[in-house]
Scaffold this active site. Structure first.
Site, short mmCIF file in Angstrom:
data_model
loop_
_atom_site.label_atom_id
_atom_site.label_comp_id
_atom_site.label_asym_id
_atom_site.label_seq_id
_atom_site.Cartn_x
_atom_site.Cartn_y
_atom_site.Cartn_z
N GLU A 1 0.87 -1.18 0.00
CA GLU A 1 0.00 0.00 0.00
C GLU A 1 0.90 1.22 0.00
O GLU A 1 2.01 1.17 0.54
CB GLU A 1 -0.88 0.04 1.27
CG GLU A 1 -2.09 -0.86 1.22
CD GLU A 1 -2.99 -0.73 2.46
OE1 GLU A 1 -2.79 0.19 3.26
OE2 GLU A 1 -3.89 -1.57 2.60
N HIS B 1 0.77 0.33 18.42
CA HIS B 1 -0.46 -0.29 17.93
C HIS B 1 -1.41 -0.71 19.03
O HIS B 1 -2.35 -1.47 18.81
CB HIS B 1 -0.15 -1.46 16.99
CG HIS B 1 0.69 -1.03 15.84
ND1 HIS B 1 0.25 -0.14 14.90
CD2 HIS B 1 1.97 -1.33 15.50
CE1 HIS B 1 1.21 0.08 14.02
NE2 HIS B 1 2.27 -0.61 14.36
N ARG C 1 -14.90 -8.65 16.10
CA ARG C 1 -15.14 -8.92 17.52
C ARG C 1 -15.78 -7.70 18.18
O ARG C 1 -15.85 -6.62 17.59
CB ARG C 1 -13.79 -9.17 18.21
CG ARG C 1 -12.89 -7.95 18.10
CD ARG C 1 -11.58 -8.08 18.87
NE ARG C 1 -10.84 -6.83 18.87
CZ ARG C 1 -10.00 -6.43 17.93
NH1 ARG C 1 -9.78 -7.18 16.88
NH2 ARG C 1 -9.39 -5.27 18.03
C1 MV4 Z 1 -1.28 2.11 7.40
C2 MV4 Z 1 -0.61 3.29 7.78
C3 MV4 Z 1 -0.24 4.17 6.80
N1 MV4 Z 1 -0.49 3.89 5.50
N2 MV4 Z 1 -1.51 1.89 6.10
C4 MV4 Z 1 -1.44 0.12 11.73
C5 MV4 Z 1 -2.42 -0.86 12.26
C6 MV4 Z 1 -2.96 -1.56 11.08
N3 MV4 Z 1 -4.36 -1.79 11.27
C7 MV4 Z 1 -2.67 -0.65 9.92
N4 MV4 Z 1 -1.81 0.38 10.40
C8 MV4 Z 1 -1.41 1.38 9.59
N5 MV4 Z 1 -1.66 1.20 8.29
C9 MV4 Z 1 -1.12 2.76 5.18
N6 MV4 Z 1 -1.34 2.51 3.90
C10 MV4 Z 1 -0.37 3.51 9.13
C11 MV4 Z 1 -0.75 2.55 10.04
C12 MV4 Z 1 -0.41 2.88 11.39
C13 MV4 Z 1 -1.39 3.10 12.35
C14 MV4 Z 1 -2.73 2.98 12.06
C15 MV4 Z 1 -3.68 3.20 12.99
C16 MV4 Z 1 -3.30 3.59 14.27
C17 MV4 Z 1 -1.98 3.69 14.60
C18 MV4 Z 1 -1.01 3.45 13.65
C19 MV4 Z 1 0.33 3.60 13.98
C20 MV4 Z 1 1.27 3.35 13.06
C21 MV4 Z 1 0.91 2.99 11.76
#
Ligand code: MV4
Length: 509
Positions: A203, A238, A295
């Site tokens: 992504e 996270h 969930r």
């Molecule tokens: C991402 C992102 C930036 N760009 N996807 C972290 C948890 C997982 N569910 C997906 N996550 C992320 N995906 C793209 N394309 C940044 C994160 C991310 C993040 C997302 C939600 C809450 C905290 C986070 C901390 C670091 C990275």
């Protein structure tokens, strides 16, 4: 066709087991607790109608012991199992085992859990349902000769995600000048050893997104609705720490578009039950599908506080085959809710887990306060499980009122014996970014680069204790001060009040 449920086995421990047991009592359903070797006196065991030992303390021998849990459901006569969150909540094999044993798994069908648990399949399902997704691949990267072209089409930085990952596990940022093939190869190896599944996909990496999620409910009759959003950008590795609803960036229009998107993927995937659709929201308020959590989530009370809906009670109704008890138009969020997760961790020592006995435990109370807690004075915090002690959930008519009440409640909360994240919650409530609602997933690093969380003010009792010690010290060292010992007064309290006396007489605080 409905199947009345009269007895539920709660396959969990701590605050979430208690939350579900309370819903059982409200619904006049008999609750069956399970417990491990270190939990025989735990609060969830005391609150349930019945309780069964399932194995020694380590999770895999007890709360993850699938066969034994099914056996207890049969022995006790429970028709259904509520898995809470964590443990077996998103385990498709366990849901299947329940289905095959004639026990209702309170959650989506096992095939839905399997479909959405594969993050690449979930992404494909989202694309099929017309949801916006971050530019990327909708296939796994196996052919190394294609890697460069795929990456260039998407544009750097790219984020490599493991299909079997989720919740931040198995992700890797690759920037334009990183060695591309090597980075991918090592991401594949990591995913392979962590999940037994080396599939990864790409992504575009969004730099400072917000994490906003939509709560949904869907019944067996084709009704699917959403309950609005939760803002979850305050995270640490996270792990969400503070959540709120509404999101400070939300508008009626954005909510209804995100809500529709969430309902669309629910319908596309044949989802039944309560669930959460996660999105990333960019600085310009564009939103992108991330994943579906199949969930009940830790932070579900935030939504309950603003909608007045008991989500666990709705899960029971859905599992019985009943229709949802309201329509989309009936969901009208009111006011603002903030949740602080209180963990047995030391925020001043890089959130190191803090185990031991809770020697003193006193909860705040007052208007708009809900506490979902798993402990009592004297409870042990074992090393084996998630160190969450409680969730402090606060409601106010406005965000300002909710923040004020949260700060007051945090100050009033007394937990001794283990370190807790209460100081951290306090620091967040006083931070510029949180107060302005101007924060994203990098909030903690930006706001507290040195991890210098300002402590709570000492409580009245703590100040009295400090005054008593100071008083004792000063009198032993024969220092003459206004707090010097007088013959008839040996109380720190009196010294404390005398030190504050003038201001009190003037009516100050
Ligand atoms: C991402 C992102 C930036 N760009 N996807 C972290 C948890 C997982 N569910 C997906 N996550 C992320 N995906 C793209 N394309 C940044 C994160 C991310 C993040 C997302 C939600 C809450 C905290 C986070 C901390 C670091 C990275």
């Amino acid at each position: 066709m409905t199947t009345p449920i009269t007895k539920i086995l709660v396959a969990n421990r701590g605050e979430i087991a208690i939350r579900v047991i309370r819903a059982c009592r409200d619904a006049k359903i008999t609750s069956v607790a399970i417990y491990s070797g270190c939990d025989d006196t735990a609060y969830h065991v005391r609150l349930a109608d019945e309780a069964y030992w399932v194995g020694p303390a380590p999770s895999r021998d007890s709360y993850l012991n699938q066969r034994r849990i099914i056996e207890v459901a049969k022995i006790s006569g429970a028709q259904a199992i509520h898995p809470g969150y964590g443990f077996l909540a998103e385990n498709a094999a366990f849901a299947k085992l329940c289905e095959d044993s004639g026990i209702i798994f309170i959650g989506p069908k096992s095939e839905t859990i399997a479909l959405l648990g594969d993050k690449l399949e979930a992404r494909r399902t989202a694309i099929k349902a017309g949801l916006p997704v971050v530019p990327g691949t909708d296939f796994d990267i196996t052919d190394m000769s294609q890697v460069k072209q795929n990456a260039q089409e998407i544009g750097f930085p790219i984020l490599v995600k493991a299909a079997a990952g989720g919740g931040g596990k198995g992700m890797r940022v690759v920037r334009a000048d990183d060695p591309l093939e090597e980075s991918i190869a090592s991401a594949v190896r990591e995913a392979g050893s962590a999940f037994g599944d080396g599939r990864v996909y790409f992504e575009r990496y969004l730099e400072r997104p917000r994490h906003v999620e939509i709560q949904i409910l869907a019944d067996m009759h084709g009704n699917a609705i959403h309950l609005g959003e939760r803002e979850c950008s305050v995270q640490r590795r996270h792990q969400k720490v503070i959540e709120e609803s509404p999101s400070p960036i939300m508008t009626e229009e954005l909510r209804s578009r995100m809500g529709k998107a969430a309902v669309d993927i629910v319908k596309e995937s044949g989802y039944i039950g309560a669930g959460t659709v996660e999105f990333l929201v960019d600085q310009d308020r564009s939103f992108y599908f991330l994943e579906v959590n199949t969930r009940l989530q830790v932070e579900h009370p935030v939504t309950e506080m603003v909608t007045g809906i008991d989500i666990v009670r709705e899960q029971f109704r859905i599992a019985e085959g009943q229709e949802l008890s309201f329509r989309q138009e009936d969901v009208r969020p009111y006011g603002h809710a903030i949740e602080c997760r209180i963990y047995a961790e030391d925020p001043h020592q890089d959130f190191m887990p803090s185990t031991g006995t809770i020697t003193e435990y006193r909860e705040p109370a007052g208007p708009g306060i809900r506490i979902d807690s798993g402990v009592l004075s004297g409870s042990e915090i074992p090393i084996y499980y998630d160190p969450i002690i409680a969730k402090l959930v606060i409601w106010g008519r406005t965000r300002e009122e909710a923040m004020e009440r949260t700060l007051r409640a945090v100050m009033e909360y007394r937990i001794s014996g283990v370190h807790t994240t209460l100081d951290f919650a306090c620091a967040v409530m006083r931070s510029r970014g949180f107060i302005l609602g101007d924060y994203a997933t990098d909030f903690i690093d930006r706001e507290f680069p040195k991890r210098d969380f300002v402590c709570r003010d000492a409580t009245v009792e703590e100040r009295a204790a400090i005054a008593a010690i100071l008083y004792e010290h000063l009198s032993r060292h024969k220092v003459t001060t206004t707090m010097a010992r007088t013959p008839q007064d040996d109380s720190g309290w009196k010294a404390y009040h005398r030190a504050r006396g003038v201001r009190r007489l003037n009516g100050g605080r």
